[in-house]
Design a protein around this motif. Sequence first.
Motif, mmCIF file in Angstrom:
data_model
loop_
_atom_site.group_PDB
_atom_site.id
_atom_site.type_symbol
_atom_site.label_atom_id
_atom_site.label_comp_id
_atom_site.label_asym_id
_atom_site.label_seq_id
_atom_site.Cartn_x
_atom_site.Cartn_y
_atom_site.Cartn_z
ATOM 1 N N LYS A 133 -33.081 -20.622 -21.585
ATOM 2 C CA LYS A 133 -31.759 -20.025 -21.816
ATOM 3 C C LYS A 133 -31.952 -18.867 -22.784
ATOM 4 C CE LYS A 133 -29.050 -24.186 -20.919
ATOM 5 N NZ LYS A 133 -27.919 -25.052 -21.328
ATOM 6 N N ASP A 134 -31.582 -17.658 -22.329
ATOM 7 C CA ASP A 134 -31.906 -16.480 -23.130
ATOM 8 C C ASP A 134 -30.940 -15.354 -22.780
ATOM 9 O OD1 ASP A 134 -33.240 -14.889 -24.950
ATOM 10 O OD2 ASP A 134 -35.137 -14.812 -23.841
ATOM 11 N N HIS A 135 -31.094 -14.232 -23.490
ATOM 12 C CA HIS A 135 -30.389 -12.997 -23.175
ATOM 13 C C HIS A 135 -31.421 -11.905 -22.911
ATOM 14 C CE1 HIS A 135 -27.223 -15.232 -25.276
ATOM 15 N NE2 HIS A 135 -26.361 -14.458 -24.679
ATOM 16 N N ILE A 136 -31.079 -10.972 -22.044
ATOM 17 C CA ILE A 136 -31.939 -9.829 -21.790
ATOM 18 C C ILE A 136 -31.161 -8.561 -22.115
ATOM 19 C CG2 ILE A 136 -31.326 -9.744 -19.325
ATOM 20 C CD1 ILE A 136 -34.247 -8.793 -18.819
ATOM 21 N N HIS A 151 -26.273 -7.281 -23.833
ATOM 22 C CA HIS A 151 -27.259 -8.344 -23.652
ATOM 23 C C HIS A 151 -26.679 -9.351 -22.651
ATOM 24 C CE1 HIS A 151 -28.572 -6.571 -27.456
ATOM 25 N NE2 HIS A 151 -29.750 -7.119 -27.241
ATOM 26 N N ILE A 152 -27.434 -9.657 -21.597
ATOM 27 C CA ILE A 152 -26.934 -10.473 -20.504
ATOM 28 C C ILE A 152 -27.499 -11.889 -20.596
ATOM 29 C CG2 ILE A 152 -26.830 -10.721 -17.988
ATOM 30 C CD1 ILE A 152 -25.256 -8.361 -19.241
ATOM 31 N N PRO A 153 -26.624 -12.903 -20.651
ATOM 32 C CA PRO A 153 -27.108 -14.284 -20.673
ATOM 33 C C PRO A 153 -27.692 -14.691 -19.326
ATOM 34 C CG PRO A 153 -24.716 -14.247 -20.469
ATOM 35 C CD PRO A 153 -25.143 -12.822 -20.653
ATOM 36 N N ASN A 177 -21.307 -9.007 -16.128
ATOM 37 C CA ASN A 177 -20.620 -7.903 -16.816
ATOM 38 C C ASN A 177 -20.039 -8.427 -18.133
ATOM 39 O OD1 ASN A 177 -19.200 -5.663 -17.638
ATOM 40 N ND2 ASN A 177 -17.809 -5.628 -15.898
ATOM 41 N N ARG A 178 -20.924 -8.635 -19.071
ATOM 42 C CA ARG A 178 -20.509 -9.248 -20.343
ATOM 43 C C ARG A 178 -19.586 -8.352 -21.158
ATOM 44 N NH1 ARG A 178 -24.513 -11.586 -25.129
ATOM 45 N NH2 ARG A 178 -22.874 -11.817 -26.708
ATOM 46 N N SER A 179 -19.890 -7.058 -21.241
ATOM 47 C CA SER A 179 -19.049 -6.177 -22.064
ATOM 48 C C SER A 179 -17.655 -6.049 -21.459
ATOM 49 C CB SER A 179 -19.695 -4.800 -22.234
ATOM 50 O OG SER A 179 -19.723 -4.076 -21.018
ATOM 51 N N LEU A 229 -30.331 -5.802 -13.460
ATOM 52 C CA LEU A 229 -30.067 -7.000 -12.653
ATOM 53 C C LEU A 229 -30.907 -7.000 -11.389
ATOM 54 C CD1 LEU A 229 -26.187 -7.180 -13.073
ATOM 55 C CD2 LEU A 229 -27.854 -8.791 -14.029
ATOM 56 N N PHE A 230 -31.021 -5.828 -10.766
ATOM 57 C CA PHE A 230 -31.816 -5.757 -9.537
ATOM 58 C C PHE A 230 -33.305 -5.900 -9.832
ATOM 59 C CE2 PHE A 230 -34.202 -3.639 -6.202
ATOM 60 C CZ PHE A 230 -33.697 -4.279 -5.078
ATOM 61 N N ASP A 231 -33.795 -5.149 -10.820
ATOM 62 C CA ASP A 231 -35.234 -5.082 -11.068
ATOM 63 C C ASP A 231 -35.780 -6.374 -11.680
ATOM 64 O OD1 ASP A 231 -37.613 -3.270 -11.051
ATOM 65 O OD2 ASP A 231 -37.576 -3.699 -13.191
ATOM 66 N N ALA A 232 -35.021 -6.979 -12.591
ATOM 67 C CA ALA A 232 -35.521 -8.162 -13.293
ATOM 68 C C ALA A 232 -35.249 -9.453 -12.531
ATOM 69 C CB ALA A 232 -34.892 -8.247 -14.687
ATOM 70 N N PHE A 233 -34.176 -9.475 -11.742
ATOM 71 C CA PHE A 233 -33.762 -10.742 -11.126
ATOM 72 C C PHE A 233 -33.696 -10.685 -9.598
ATOM 73 C CE2 PHE A 233 -31.828 -10.729 -15.416
ATOM 74 C CZ PHE A 233 -32.414 -11.880 -15.930
ATOM 75 N N ILE A 234 -32.851 -9.812 -9.050
ATOM 76 C CA ILE A 234 -32.555 -9.870 -7.617
ATOM 77 C C ILE A 234 -33.810 -9.704 -6.766
ATOM 78 C CG2 ILE A 234 -31.334 -8.726 -5.727
ATOM 79 C CD1 ILE A 234 -29.064 -8.092 -7.709
ATOM 80 N N LYS A 235 -34.620 -8.709 -7.067
ATOM 81 C CA LYS A 235 -35.773 -8.425 -6.205
ATOM 82 C C LYS A 235 -36.832 -9.526 -6.264
ATOM 83 C CE LYS A 235 -38.846 -5.686 -9.176
ATOM 84 N NZ LYS A 235 -39.449 -4.358 -9.401
ATOM 85 N N ASN A 236 -36.742 -10.413 -7.257
ATOM 86 C CA ASN A 236 -37.704 -11.508 -7.405
ATOM 87 C C ASN A 236 -37.229 -12.818 -6.787
ATOM 88 O OD1 ASN A 236 -39.714 -10.076 -8.989
ATOM 89 N ND2 ASN A 236 -38.179 -10.034 -10.609
#
Length: 316
Positions: free
Chosen positions: A18-21, A29-31, A84-86, A123-130
């Motif tokens: 559990k982290d933020h990026i 920072h996105i949880p 979309n935290r902000s 979101l795409f580069d760190a998560f979706i494409k993986n």
Amino acid sequence: MEKITIAGHELTSGKTIKDHIHVGGTEIHIPHVIICGEKPGKTVLLTAGIHNAEYVGIQAAIELSNEISPKDLSGNLIIIPLANRSGFENRTMSMVYEDGKNLNRVFPGDKDGSAADRLAHLLFDAFIKNADAYIDLHSGDGYETLIPYAYYVGEAPAHDMAKKMVDCVNTKYCVRSTCTTGGAYNIASMSGIPSVLIERGQLSLLPAEEVKADKEDVINILKFLGLLEGEFVTYPKTELREFSDDAPFTGCWYPDKKVGDRFSKGDKFGEIRDYFGKTLHTAIASTDGVLIHQCSSLSIIKDGPMVTYGIIQGIC
């Protein structure tokens, strides 16, 4: 076995992260939560809150992140409960607070762009494409009523698998979308990742039964994909082709129909009136169909959402 690294985390069997990026060039920072199963399997991504006032999906994702255990999981489940935290923290409805852009119109983003572009890129580069598969949770916005339904991109490379995921969603309708750009699940689909978007909830409300239904759909898809044990269930649906009529004027909106209503060509959707009650526009159906979501606030904005409807394609 080759190690998998997601958002800088090396995934370890049996561990929950559990982290933020941090979104570079912004203060956002996105949880995120990564549940690493004790057994090998696929990596599936679940997102919510791309539109930050769509609360049913956000709450469903938060609850699932605390209820699914690594010991019950084969593979990895990545959960982003609030993309979309902000926007959420500033109540901007569909928009990213910093630049006023609709996040679900700018994927795959731009690492050198404005805040929404940078967020979409991350979101795409760190998560979706993986991911091996992707589930995106949405609702009607704060001014929209909506019936539950699900989307998949009909011309995507992995559309057959996406359609099977949609079959696991407990809704009466699905939309075979022709949109291949802009949205997170659209871009994922065109990148070869089987992806679905589930719509459930409306008016920024948080009914417990709708949160429960979202969770049940996600769990059912995870069973189909082999991440969770147990039999999955499929639900027959009426397939729709989606169309939208935007508002030609700003003013007051008076709808004549409710979401879920069947209508015929020539039927009246509603009226836009000025602040003296004079009719500015009468919205008339140009075809037969079913109303799937609409503006349900008194305020309506020129070129903004008015009615979205589906033309029935058949049973699938």
